[in-house]
Design an enzyme around this catalytic site. Structure first.
Site, PDB file in Angstrom:
ATOM      1  N   ARG A 326       0.833  -1.212   0.000  1.00 35.12           N
ATOM      2  CA  ARG A 326       0.000   0.000   0.000  1.00 35.12           C
ATOM      3  C   ARG A 326       0.866   1.260   0.000  1.00 35.12           C
ATOM      4  O   ARG A 326       0.492   2.274  -0.584  1.00 35.12           O
ATOM      5  CB  ARG A 326      -0.969   0.005   1.187  1.00 35.12           C
ATOM      6  CG  ARG A 326      -1.959   1.161   1.149  1.00 35.12           C
ATOM      7  CD  ARG A 326      -3.010   1.046   2.236  1.00 35.12           C
ATOM      8  NE  ARG A 326      -4.128   0.195   1.872  1.00 35.12           N
ATOM      9  CZ  ARG A 326      -5.260   0.619   1.307  1.00 35.12           C
ATOM     10  NH1 ARG A 326      -5.395   1.902   0.989  1.00 35.12           N
ATOM     11  NH2 ARG A 326      -6.232  -0.227   1.042  1.00 35.12           N
ATOM     12  N   GLU A 729      -9.424   6.310   7.521  1.00 34.50           N
ATOM     13  CA  GLU A 729      -7.981   6.521   7.401  1.00 34.50           C
ATOM     14  C   GLU A 729      -7.556   7.791   6.661  1.00 34.50           C
ATOM     15  O   GLU A 729      -6.587   8.440   7.065  1.00 34.50           O
ATOM     16  CB  GLU A 729      -7.347   5.302   6.717  1.00 34.50           C
ATOM     17  CG  GLU A 729      -7.408   4.045   7.547  1.00 34.50           C
ATOM     18  CD  GLU A 729      -6.946   2.820   6.770  1.00 34.50           C
ATOM     19  OE1 GLU A 729      -5.890   2.281   7.129  1.00 34.50           O
ATOM     20  OE2 GLU A 729      -7.623   2.432   5.801  1.00 34.50           O
TER      21      GLU A 729
END
Length: 777
Positions: A326, A729
């Site tokens: 990621r 997030e």
């Protein structure tokens, strides 16, 4: 779940439950202390309290472990080591078989669990643990990424993404830049520490209460350690007192230890880590070392870039592979990179195994490219915002990511323009320049940074969710799903979806604890996907029940399906109506099933690691922040003067909850980048393991002026739950603007020079050293 189901859910917009600022379902209980956490559950008769003995070296081999004094200590009921486990001695979440429950011989980090003690009270267990006599042969330890790279010590093989010919593009560019950025880790510092209680049941079954983001994985690991099938273990999670990723995999070890001792003694057992132990023995955000080389033109537009990301992963794989993936996926952030190579090194070290943390590698990847953008601006003498705008994704040919996904939903040009105007960015930047000219000690800086964050688990099979909905005869509704509540407001959002779909008030929805016996095989509540997936699964279950009710109604009352409407506690059948409870009772008497399971799997996503190509995300969440800071050039102290945030949450399910997530995420991100410093000594022991030495943001660190707005034009082009967007997030990365603004303040000391090499966290010491090492007054 079909698109028809989605549209049926959207058709209930005549109700007023979704898109409303509804209070968190446990807000009052949180404020009064009535909310029940694991440690608040009434302790059963015969409860044992568990503590573990930890290693005091970073790498070594156990020669001998004498626990005779531990076992003989008054009040001690049981002591276990790795040799006492009835099942598998492993808690690795990715099935890498590299993380033991209790050390079987070779110690891999300072603080590793070696044995566990169960006693009649917690104080007794803690005292008994100290009596162990352990002879260890110390071995050389790898404590940093440089040594790990030198020895090729990996938890997962290095990975590369590449498009075009970056080396040639850099070589042919009119301007070039290279540099390095060191990023520290971050402790989760959840208010409720790691805690689990295990209760033996009949037939060898086990009931576990745990503060865990991933009940299904915990269920499996407990069963595996006990040598039993998953169906022998039930896990229940009503709420957590914060998690931030630190209870996705890290909760398992403590639940397993409690269950092992409960099974061995036949008595319930509870383990609760104190703050110091929690910080020493649980994983954190990954520290990164980022190196870059970039070529660009006179406008600051990037023509070629080479990024090298090295992550300090710790002693085991844990989730480091998807986390570092990621980071690679977000190394572009909001910018089109025409020729690009991104290399990732996943370094195995003799430190605690690092793990998931809000953003899951994305923040580290974004920090790298934002440093590049600031560096380009400094070299060209331009406003960094102008360079950011020049590099944004946009238009055919400039909308393909380094992993070959097409960016189809980019709203940043409009959102950033709105924010620049509402925050008066240009005017304030001129004011700050004027202030810095006349202020010799205090310097100010301002920065506007964007966020583009991909939403979905990058491990594709995790993108699934289940739900269970019962409607009782009186019209009250039982709701259960696989998501877990850690304070983020997931439960109230899903309850809003269900109430809206049935056309009833929230008071008719009973929110229940996450329970592996009700919804099985669930994914962790992580990747900002909780509302997206569990909301859709719950809506799918509701629509199944509604379909049965509509079929029953049309048959009994002779109306068409489109004439049946559920709204405001009533069910309309053309011109006539009855209350929802009345319809439910009629349906029950006619033997209509009033219970349903729901299921959802995220569509469209795929990724081929071999070619580093795919669509790992369903969509992107966007936002931007303007931060103004000031620093004291004599001490390095700094403070945030003002923050302006504009964030895209699509059509918000609950604006109040979403706003809270934006504010909290930003402050947590600011802590990571300014005050939260983890420090290990030369022996590999963590020395910042309490709030006395590890500084999280306090109320005084919140900006004096904190302007947060949800971007009103926002709507998700993908058919998510009520066209909302994830918000857990992405806001954390808005705090990159804080670090960037601090660097701008330092740079004002020597205009026209290269960007200062400020690492993170930007502590006063680091800021002062940065000023001094740059030769600035």
């Amino acid at each position: 779940m079909s698109s028809d189901d989605v549209m049926k859910g959207d058709s209930s917009s005549m109700n007023t439950v979704v898109h409303q600022s509804t209070t968190h379902d446990s807000a009052a209980r949180h404020a009064t202390g009535e909310a029940v956490y694991v440690d608040d559950i009434r302790e059963p008769v015969g409860l044992l309290h568990v503590c573990f003995g930890a290693s005091s070296c970073a790498h070594g081999r156990i020669r001998q472990m004498d626990l005779s004094r531990v076992k003989a200590f008054p009040g001690v009921v049981a002591v276990i080591t790795a040799q006492d486990l009835p099942g598998l001695n492993d808690i690795s979440p990715m099935h890498t078989m590299d993380e033991e429950i209790l050390c079987s011989g070779e110690i891999h980090f300072h603080g590793q669990a070696l044995f566990a003690v169960a006693a009649d009270c917690r104080d007794t267990a803690r005292r008994a643990v100290q009596l162990a006599e352990i002879d260890v042969e110390e071995l050389p330890a790898i404590l940093d990424v440089e040594e790990a790279i030198r020895q090729k010590s990996w938890v997962a093989e290095p990975h590369e993404m590449k498009r075009g010919n970056p080396a040639r593009a850099i070589e042919q560019s009119a301007y070039r830049l290279q540099g390095e950025l060191q990023l520290g880790g971050q402790d989760h510092f959840y208010l409720e520490g790691q805690v689990s209680m295990a209760l033996p049941q009949e037939g060898g079954d086990m009931l576990v209460y745990s503060s865990s983001q991933h009940p299904s994985e915990l269920q499996h690991l407990v069963a595996q350690a006990l040598g039993r099938a998953d169906h022998a273990v039930t896990v229940e999670v009503r709420r957590m007192g914060g998690a931030f990723g630190g209870k996705e995999t890290q909760a398992a070890q403590w639940a397993v230890i409690a269950a092992l001792l409960a099974d061995r003694t036949g008595r319930p057992a509870k383990i609760r880590l104190d703050r110091d132990t929690d910080m020493i023995s649980t994983g954190k955000r990954h520290p990164f070392r980022i190196r870059y080389e970039v070529g660009f033109d006179e406008q600051g537009r990037i023509e070629g870039i080479d990024l090298n990301l090295a992550a300090l992963c710790g002693m085991s794989a844990d989730l480091s592979a998807p986390i570092t993936d990621r980071a690679m996926f977000h190394s572009d952030n909001a910018y089109y990179l025409p020729h690009v190579r991104i290399r990732s090194y996943r370094c195995r070290t003799n430190t605690v195994s690092n793990t998931a943390f809000r953003g899951f590698g994305g923040p580290q990847g974004m920090m790298g490219i934002e440093r590049v953008i600031d560096g380009i601006a400094a070299q060209l003498g331009k406003d960094p915002l102008a360079v950011r705008r020049a590099n944004l994704y946009g238009g055919e040919g400039r909308n393909i990511t380094p992993y070959h996904m097409k960016v189809e939903d980019n709203v940043l040009p409009e959102l950033m323009a709105d924010l620049a105007e509402s925050s008066a960015y240009t005017h304030r930047r001129k004011e700050i320049a004027a202030f810095n000219l006349q202020s010799t000690v205090i310097k100010r800086g301002i920065s506007l940074t964007p966020v583009k964050f991909g939403i979905s688990f990058t491990t594709s099979f995790l993108n699934q969710a289940g739900a269970l909905v019962h409607v009782y005869k009186d019209g009250s509704i039982h709701l259960n799903h696989g998501g877990t509540e850690m304070g983020q407001g997931l439960f109230i959002k899903v309850a809003q979806v269900v109430a809206d779909a049935f056309g009833v008030g929230l008071e008719q929805i009973k929110i229940t604890a996450t329970h592996t016996g009700q919804v099985p095989n669930t994914s962790a509540t992580a990747a900002s996907s909780g509302s997206d997936m569990n909301g859709m699964a719950a809506l799918n279950a509701v629509n199944k029940i509604k379909k049965r009710l509509v079929r029953f109604t049309t048959k009994k009352y002779g109306v068409e399906e489109e004439d049946v409407q559920f709204t405001q506690g009533q069910v309309w059948m053309g011109e006539q109506s009855m209350t929802f409870p009345e319809l439910i009772m009629e349906a029950y008497l006619e033997r209509v099933s009033l219970s349903a399971t729901g299921y959802y799997r995220t569509p469209k996503i795929w990724y081929d690691r071999e070619t580093a190509r795919g669509r790992p995300f369903l969509y992107f969440a966007y936002g931007a922040a303007v931060t103004e800071v000031e620093i004291d050039t004599l001490t390095g102290e700094n403070r945030i003067r003002r923050v302006d945030i504009l964030h895209d949450v699509g059509r918000s399910l609950n604006p109040a909850i979403d706003r809270g997530q934006i504010e909290g995420g930003f402050v947590q991100g600011a802590g990571w980048l300014t005050t939260e410093e983890l420090w290990w000594d030369q022996s590999g022991a963590l020395r910042t393991h309490a709030p006395s030495t590890y500084k999280i943001p306090l109320s005084g660190d919140v900006p004096e002026e904190f302007n947060v707005a949800i971007w009103e034009p926002g709507v998700n082009r993908e058919p998510t739950i009520h066209r909302s967007k994830a918000v857990g997030e992405p806001p954390l990365m808005l705090a990159i603007s804080v670090h960037s603004a601090i660097n701008q303040a330092i740079a004002s000391l020597a205009p026209g020079q290269a960007l200062p090499a400020l690492d993170a966290p930007a502590t006063p010491e680091r800021i002062l050293m940065c000023i001094q090492s740059s030769g600035k007054p």
